[in-house]
Design an enzyme around this catalytic site. Structure first.
Site, PDB file in Angstrom:
ATOM      1  CG  ASP A  95      -1.850   1.014   1.257  1.00  0.00           C
ATOM      2  OD1 ASP A  95      -2.238   1.801  -0.128  1.00  0.00           O
ATOM      3  OD2 ASP A  95      -2.633   1.294   2.187  1.00  0.00           O
ATOM      4  CG  ASP A 274      -5.711  -4.976   2.780  1.00  0.00           C
ATOM      5  OD1 ASP A 274      -5.635  -4.900   3.326  1.00  0.00           O
ATOM      6  OD2 ASP A 274      -7.205  -4.506   1.390  1.00  0.00           O
TER       7      ASP A 274
END
Length: 379
Positions: A95, A274
């Protein structure tokens, strides 16, 4: 030179948008739908990479914000990239750190160029721009890197959400330009996923998806959901976006969520997930099982010597009883945290494998409905 990631659609449910597929990356292939364990700081808390492999994890997630601050993406680059640094030879998604930066509140300042912020570690002044965030993730060596985005509150007013989206779109183009103008560092190409934002406004979500698709990347993420809105609103936004995103590319729903959320999102055509919930909630004594949700701290489990989960999703289910696990958690023993994390991640990986199996077998809808009823019960 190995290619960037590719997506193979194997079968789609005729009654829903649910898809069974396979994603090929420079560090191996994995089946979808997939759940990615969260290893924020190059480590899934309390677990070794070997344990993640044993439970069937084909890809994990790490966070650029945290690794940018400590130990630093430059150091990871010196180590040969994140795969070598953490001894993980399967796929990694990073990320960008956008969410973490914007969660700092008064400790950060946004401009067109990027974000100036104070480190949560030592208070030192730092700066992230789309170019720096992209380069940092390239230095980490992730197979999939995320665009740097501005993260407005989930319940933002329309004007704020529109301005935020437009800034995110300009930043996205800068991220793409940085990646595409830079030679690969480790002998393989890295893929950048745009993040489709727009809060809960249909027209903004459509605009964001169309802009992302026009950039023709290897996959797409759906962000800014599960931040306080009703579940039905989240599902509506997923539907809006997935009508626009291409069928031949993977779709990643960021930070979601509960087993029910995941199964409903799979039915809407999402491939990748996720969430910190299985590990974070596990460390607090919450277990997700095939029979329902358990708070192992409750006294009712004190003398329950049965297996953690009769389905035997991992070795801990066979080796330890509920009573023993309750004792470990009450005594603050690290082994208890480890057992809970192993079990919960095994459950989440089992859940997406089962979803895939039933998509392939053609009975996904009935399986999903019965499974949601079972796994959401409070025991």
């Amino acid at each position: 030179m190995k290619p960037a990631i590719t997506y193979e659609l194997i079968k789609q449910c005729p009654h829903t948008g649910a898809r069974a597929g396979r994603i090929h990356t420079p560090h191996g292939s994995f089946d979808t739908p997939i759940f990615m364990p969260v290893g924020t700081q190059a480590s899934v808390k309390t677990l070794a990479p070997e344990e993640l492999k044993e439970m069937g994890a084909g890809i994990i997630l790490s966070n650029n914000y945290h690794l940018f601050l400590r130990p630093g993406s430059k150091l990871v680059k010196e180590a040969g990239g994140l795969h070598k640094f953490m001894n993980w030879d399967r796929a990694i998604l990073t990320d960008s750190g956008g969410f973490q930066v914007f969660s700092l509140g008064d400790l950060r300042k946004i401009s067109e160029e990027g974000v100036t912020f104070r480190s949560h570690i030592d208070g030192s002044k730092k700066f992230l721009s789309p170019e720096i965030a992209t380069q940092s993730q390239m230095d980490l060596g992730a197979d999939i890197i995320m665009a740097f985005d501005e993260c407005p509150p989930g319940q933002s007013e329309y004007g704020y959400a529109k301005n935020s989206l437009e800034l995110t779109q300009r930043w996205l183009e800068r991220c793409v330009n940085r990646l595409d103008s830079t030679e690969p560092l480790y002998g393989y190409h890295q893929s950048l996923f745009p993040i489709v934002k727009g809060c809960t406004f249909r027209d903004l979500r459509e605009k964001a998806a169309e802009h992302a698709v026009a950039l023709d990347r290897e996959g797409y993420a759906i962000g800014g959901l599960a931040v306080g809105e009703e579940a039905e609103v989240m599902y509506e936004m997923i539907q809006v976006v997935n009508r626009i995103l291409p069928q031949d590319k993977p779709r990643y729903l960021m930070g979601v969520g509960t087993p029910e959320n995941i199964l409903e999102a799979i039915s809407l055509g999402v491939d990748m997930f996720d969430c910190v919930m299985p590990t974070r909630n596990g460390r607090n004594g919450m277990l997700f099982t095939t029979e329902g949700v358990i708070n192992i701290k409750n006294k009712k489990w004190e003398k329950d010597f049965s297996r953690i989960d009769p389905a035997g999703l991992s070795f801990v289910d066979d080796d330890y009883s509920k009573a023993y696990l309750r004792h470990l958690i009450k005594a603050d023993e690290i082994l208890g945290l480890q057992i809970c994390s192993i079990h919960n991640l095994s459950f989440y990986l089992w859940l997406v494998r089962e979803a895939r199996k039933h998509i392939l077998e053609g009975d996904f809808v009935t399986w999903k409905e019965s499974t949601i009823k079972k796994v959401t019960r409070r025991l």
